[in-house]
Write an enzyme that holds these catalytic residues in place. Sequence first.
Site: not given
Length: 342
Positions: A27, A23, A36, A73
């Site tokens: 974020r 990851r 995003r 994803d």
Amino acid sequence: MTKTLLRALAGETLPTPPIWMMRQAGRYLPEYKATRAEAGDFLSLCYNPDLAAEVTLQPIRRYGFDAAILFADILLLPQALGADLWFVTGEGPRLSTITRDADFDKLGRGEMIHDTLSPVYETVKILRRTLPEEVTLIGFAGAPWTVATYMIAGRGTPDQGPAHALKAENRALFEKIIDRLTEGTIDYLTEQVKAGAEVVKIFDSWAGSLQGEDFDRYALEPAKIITQELKSRFPGLPVIAFPRQAGDRYIDFHAATGADCVAIDDSVTPEWAAEHVQPHGCVQGNLANTHLVTGGDALVEETKRVVRAFSKGPHIFNLGHGITPDADPENVQIMIDAVRSA
């Protein structure tokens, strides 16, 4: 072969292990949040090749990691097979459920997935053209068991209870789901490799909830089938397998599946893994991701501990699971500096 990640995957012991993070595009980075927002929502970001490539490249520009992993994803595959997929802000993914044979019969197979997933393949092509030449490009997919748990429950669950219940109540339907996902995963990863992925990783995030024969049948066996088929199509293709929280079953995973590297979580110590798993092949891991939130001397000390533990064999430095949104980007650089000075 000059790319350090590929050298480690080929079994070479390097003075400094290659580094990337699960990851790593995500974020915790302000630039990711901006991209995003530009995309509008998570799925739009996944299916926009230019923006998906951009967020894949962001951690490479910022930190100089040795590998980039495709931004996508694991639930794009069930969506491509015909499941409804949407994301609820602050809660995560939701899918239409498969609990009856009639639900399964609505799923597609084979070639139909590629129409939906073609933007993902385009993202891979863009990345292969634009990544620095020393950076390895990793493609990935979720393992059939883990993806099935979401498809059966319609969401993530703490104990994968709905999937275990269906396995007990309607084993034939459960196995049809696993088989369909195994087939689809092979097709999906095949196209990623054709588009330019140099390595593929199979994420089995919920493997640890399978025990005994169930672990063999639904975690180990699908990984073996996927790995062997991909290697028959692409001789020499390196495969990383991540059967998270597999415990003692990490030990035989290299040999049982044919994977070149087994990624380990932080529920086992690096010293244990160096003794029991690394003799069979490359190991990836396994700093606890909480250290990137808390930082400090413990981050440096634990990072160097992982490097030292695995220093006598092939190793890719990584976290025991994905970096979390509350991680401090500055701690990532501290971790990298600690790896490269260990």
